[in-house]
Design a protein around this motif. Structure first.
Motif: not given
Ligand SMILES: C[S@@+](CC[C@H](N)C(=O)[O-])C[C@H]1O[C@@H](n2cnc3c(N)ncnc32)[C@H](O)[C@@H]1O
Length: 211
Positions: A40, A42, A66, A68, A71-72, A90, A92, A117-118, A136-137
């Motif tokens: 996940m 980048i 997003g 995670f 990193y990004s 995020d 998580d 939060g969402p 990126d979510a």
């Molecule tokens: C692809 S990862 C992000 C990677 C990050 N941008 C990086 O490159 O380091 C996607 C993230 O979106 C989060 N996510 C999923 N659904 C979400 C939502 N409804 N609201 C906020 N974040 C959410 C996940 O928990 C996950 O950590």
């Protein structure tokens, strides 16, 4: 994730891309060692691409959907000026716990604000204008993220969406996420508010500029 270009060429591109900071390298290593879905993140080539976009556009206010393991966010924060700000969100707590630890170890970490939060709720609550938005979510909400963010992006601002090729599954969508990304790409293509280009970097990146 499917490789769109031969591995040898991809490695050559990586070899000819600037290195990441030692802290980002450690963060990527810990993510790969401890998370079940490290893909996940980048990665360095796309990360440096984002960092350069921040520099080239002289962005000062960034919104990331997003976080995670951070990193990004940290990659982009490294390119922000001292008074620059990056809001990232995020849902998580475990992944963002790792993120916070690394941000706290970086002099650029204080430019980053995490909203746990969402994303849709966060976007509604925060005030623009943003110079750059990175989506990126969860793929099912990409169109909503795009439309909710648009009024909060300044004219001339940049929007970047990750994973728009979804390992090529957008060509013949089967799963819900495949269909969501194919619909998102269609949405962007017909959106007269932006000029956009789709790039076959990693899993596909859409780069758009608001008119
Ligand atoms: C692809 S990862 C992000 C990677 C990050 N941008 C990086 O490159 O380091 C996607 C993230 O979106 C989060 N996510 C999923 N659904 C979400 C939502 N409804 N609201 C906020 N974040 C959410 C996940 O928990 C996950 O950590």
């Amino acid at each position: 994730m499917l490789n769109f270009i031969p591995k040898k060429i991809e490695d050559y591109c990586a070899d000819n891309t600037s290195p990441e900071s030692p802290l980002l390298k450690k963060l990527a290593e810990e993510t790969h060692a401890t998370m079940s879905n490290p893909q996940m993140l980048i990665g360095r080539v796309e990360g440096v691409f984002l960092k350069l976009l921040v520099k080239i556009t002289s962005a000062r206010r960034i919104l990331e959907i997003g976080s995670f393991t951070g990193y990004s966010a940290l990659m982009m924060a490294e390119a922000l000026p001292e008074d620059g700000r990056l809001i990232t969100c995020d849902i998580d707590p475990r992944a963002t716990g790792i993120a916070r630890r690394y941000w706290d170890s970086s002099p650029h970490g204080r430019k980053i604000e995490l909203k746990l939060g969402p994303a849709l709720q966060t976007i509604e609550e925060i005030e623009g204008p943003f110079d750059l938005v990175f989506i990126d979510a969860d793929k099912e909400n990409y169109i909503r993220y795009w439309d909710e963010c648009m009024p909060k992006i300044r004219s001339g601002g940049v929007i970047i969406a990750d994973n728009v090729l979804w390992s090529g599954r957008v060509l013949a969508p089967k799963e819900k996420s495949d269909r969501a990304l194919a619909a998102f790409n269609n949405h962007v293509r017909n959106d007269r508010r932006v000029d956009a280009v789709m790039l076959a970097i990693r899993d596909g990146i859409t780069l758009a500029c608001k008119r």
